[in-house]
Design a protein around this motif. Structure first.
Motif, mmCIF file in Angstrom:
data_model
loop_
_atom_site.group_PDB
_atom_site.id
_atom_site.type_symbol
_atom_site.label_atom_id
_atom_site.label_comp_id
_atom_site.label_asym_id
_atom_site.label_seq_id
_atom_site.Cartn_x
_atom_site.Cartn_y
_atom_site.Cartn_z
ATOM 1 N N THR A 1 54.732 51.925 40.383
ATOM 2 C CA THR A 1 54.446 53.250 39.835
ATOM 3 C C THR A 1 53.009 53.343 39.339
ATOM 4 O OG1 THR A 1 56.751 53.505 39.212
ATOM 5 C CG2 THR A 1 55.168 54.950 38.127
ATOM 6 N N ILE A 2 52.549 52.327 38.652
ATOM 7 C CA ILE A 2 51.164 52.322 38.173
ATOM 8 C C ILE A 2 50.197 52.365 39.353
ATOM 9 C CG2 ILE A 2 49.424 50.900 37.005
ATOM 10 C CD1 ILE A 2 51.680 50.049 35.065
ATOM 11 N N THR A 3 50.501 51.629 40.406
ATOM 12 C CA THR A 3 49.654 51.630 41.601
ATOM 13 C C THR A 3 49.659 52.995 42.273
ATOM 14 O OG1 THR A 3 50.137 49.292 41.925
ATOM 15 C CG2 THR A 3 49.259 50.503 43.814
ATOM 16 N N ILE A 4 50.820 53.598 42.402
ATOM 17 C CA ILE A 4 50.917 54.910 43.039
ATOM 18 C C ILE A 4 50.139 55.957 42.249
ATOM 19 C CG2 ILE A 4 52.537 56.799 43.530
ATOM 20 C CD1 ILE A 4 54.547 54.566 44.340
ATOM 21 N N VAL A 5 50.235 55.925 40.929
ATOM 22 C CA VAL A 5 49.513 56.887 40.097
ATOM 23 C C VAL A 5 48.004 56.674 40.230
ATOM 24 C CG1 VAL A 5 49.042 57.562 37.707
ATOM 25 C CG2 VAL A 5 51.395 57.294 38.483
ATOM 26 N N ALA A 6 47.566 55.415 40.257
ATOM 27 C CA ALA A 6 46.133 55.140 40.391
ATOM 28 C C ALA A 6 45.602 55.622 41.737
ATOM 29 C CB ALA A 6 45.872 53.649 40.223
ATOM 30 N N VAL A 7 46.352 55.383 42.804
ATOM 31 C CA VAL A 7 45.939 55.835 44.138
ATOM 32 C C VAL A 7 45.898 57.355 44.191
ATOM 33 C CG1 VAL A 7 46.659 55.923 46.558
ATOM 34 C CG2 VAL A 7 46.697 53.764 45.319
ATOM 35 N N ARG A 8 46.876 57.991 43.584
ATOM 36 C CA ARG A 8 46.922 59.462 43.581
ATOM 37 C C ARG A 8 45.739 60.051 42.819
ATOM 38 N NH1 ARG A 8 50.711 63.869 43.651
ATOM 39 N NH2 ARG A 8 49.322 65.648 43.516
ATOM 40 N N ARG A 9 45.414 59.467 41.673
ATOM 41 C CA ARG A 9 44.264 59.964 40.899
ATOM 42 C C ARG A 9 42.964 59.794 41.673
ATOM 43 N NH1 ARG A 9 46.310 57.852 35.107
ATOM 44 N NH2 ARG A 9 47.366 59.771 34.509
ATOM 45 N N ARG A 10 42.814 58.645 42.320
ATOM 46 C CA ARG A 10 41.604 58.404 43.101
ATOM 47 C C ARG A 10 41.518 59.372 44.272
ATOM 48 N NH1 ARG A 10 41.728 52.924 45.635
ATOM 49 N NH2 ARG A 10 43.163 52.863 43.915
ATOM 50 N N SER A 11 42.619 59.605 44.937
ATOM 51 C CA SER A 11 42.651 60.540 46.063
ATOM 52 C C SER A 11 42.343 61.951 45.615
ATOM 53 C CB SER A 11 44.033 60.497 46.729
ATOM 54 O OG SER A 11 44.152 61.487 47.700
ATOM 55 N N ASP A 12 42.914 62.371 44.498
ATOM 56 C CA ASP A 12 42.629 63.709 43.974
ATOM 57 C C ASP A 12 41.164 63.860 43.604
ATOM 58 O OD1 ASP A 12 45.271 64.302 44.354
ATOM 59 O OD2 ASP A 12 45.785 64.350 42.209
ATOM 60 N N ALA A 13 40.579 62.817 42.997
ATOM 61 C CA ALA A 13 39.174 62.864 42.617
ATOM 62 C C ALA A 13 38.276 62.958 43.850
ATOM 63 C CB ALA A 13 38.809 61.649 41.790
ATOM 64 N N GLU A 14 38.632 62.238 44.903
ATOM 65 C CA GLU A 14 37.843 62.301 46.136
ATOM 66 C C GLU A 14 37.928 63.683 46.774
ATOM 67 O OE1 GLU A 14 39.334 59.159 48.577
ATOM 68 O OE2 GLU A 14 38.383 57.592 47.384
ATOM 69 N N LYS A 15 39.103 64.281 46.763
ATOM 70 C CA LYS A 15 39.259 65.606 47.342
ATOM 71 C C LYS A 15 38.520 66.666 46.535
ATOM 72 C CE LYS A 15 43.599 64.699 49.640
ATOM 73 N NZ LYS A 15 45.032 64.956 49.730
ATOM 74 N N ILE A 16 38.537 66.539 45.223
ATOM 75 C CA ILE A 16 37.802 67.484 44.371
ATOM 76 C C ILE A 16 36.306 67.349 44.610
ATOM 77 C CG2 ILE A 16 37.176 67.943 41.969
ATOM 78 C CD1 ILE A 16 40.113 67.384 41.244
ATOM 79 N N THR A 17 35.828 66.104 44.748
ATOM 80 C CA THR A 17 34.404 65.885 45.011
ATOM 81 C C THR A 17 34.027 66.441 46.391
ATOM 82 O OG1 THR A 17 34.470 63.899 43.654
ATOM 83 C CG2 THR A 17 32.612 64.130 45.148
ATOM 84 N N ALA A 18 34.881 66.204 47.371
ATOM 85 C CA ALA A 18 34.601 66.690 48.731
ATOM 86 C C ALA A 18 34.568 68.200 48.798
ATOM 87 C CB ALA A 18 35.639 66.139 49.708
ATOM 88 N N LEU A 19 35.387 68.864 47.997
ATOM 89 C CA LEU A 19 35.413 70.323 47.992
ATOM 90 C C LEU A 19 34.302 70.926 47.116
ATOM 91 C CD1 LEU A 19 39.257 70.951 47.776
ATOM 92 C CD2 LEU A 19 37.770 71.320 49.740
ATOM 93 N N GLY A 20 33.696 70.073 46.304
ATOM 94 C CA GLY A 20 32.626 70.579 45.430
ATOM 95 C C GLY A 20 33.126 71.380 44.260
ATOM 96 N N ILE A 21 34.309 71.078 43.810
ATOM 97 C CA ILE A 21 34.896 71.826 42.682
ATOM 98 C C ILE A 21 34.441 71.211 41.381
ATOM 99 C CG2 ILE A 21 37.048 72.485 41.558
ATOM 100 C CD1 ILE A 21 38.376 72.434 44.286
#
Length: 95
Positions: free
Chosen positions: A75-95
């Motif tokens: 669960t800790i690993t899944i949450v960390a991967v999800r946060r990293r993925s969300d951060a990358e998508k936000i950066t890619a979108l320029g939000i």
């Protein structure tokens, strides 16, 4: 039938872990208990095949606590991967 006791114990610890681990909004409510229960079933069955009987305390400790421990790490690993993925998508979108 004794396997049900181990599975219920692991599921209860998985439910407790779900509420203790941060990031509940990033995962489903059944993820952690499901992982704990599945791992407990696998460990219990493997140790039964290895020759441990229901009277052996290590069968119970390994299946219940092992299932909960694996669920917490997953669960800790899944949450960390999800946060990293969300951060990358936000950066890619320029939000």
């Amino acid at each position: 039938m004794y396997i049900l006791l181990a599975l219920i114990g692991a599921c209860v610890l998985g439910i407790a872990a779900h509420y203790m681990i941060d990031g509940r909004d990033l995962r489903g409510v059944a993820l952690t208990p499901a992982i704990a229960t599945a791992v407990a079933a696998i460990v219990y069955t493997a140790l039964q095949w290895a020759g441990l009987g229901e009277g052996n305390v290590w069968l119970w400790v390994a299946s219940i606590l092992g299932g909960a421990a694996v669920a917490v790490v997953a669960t800790i690993t899944i949450v960390a991967v999800r946060r990293r993925s969300d951060a990358e998508k936000i950066t890619a979108l320029g939000i």
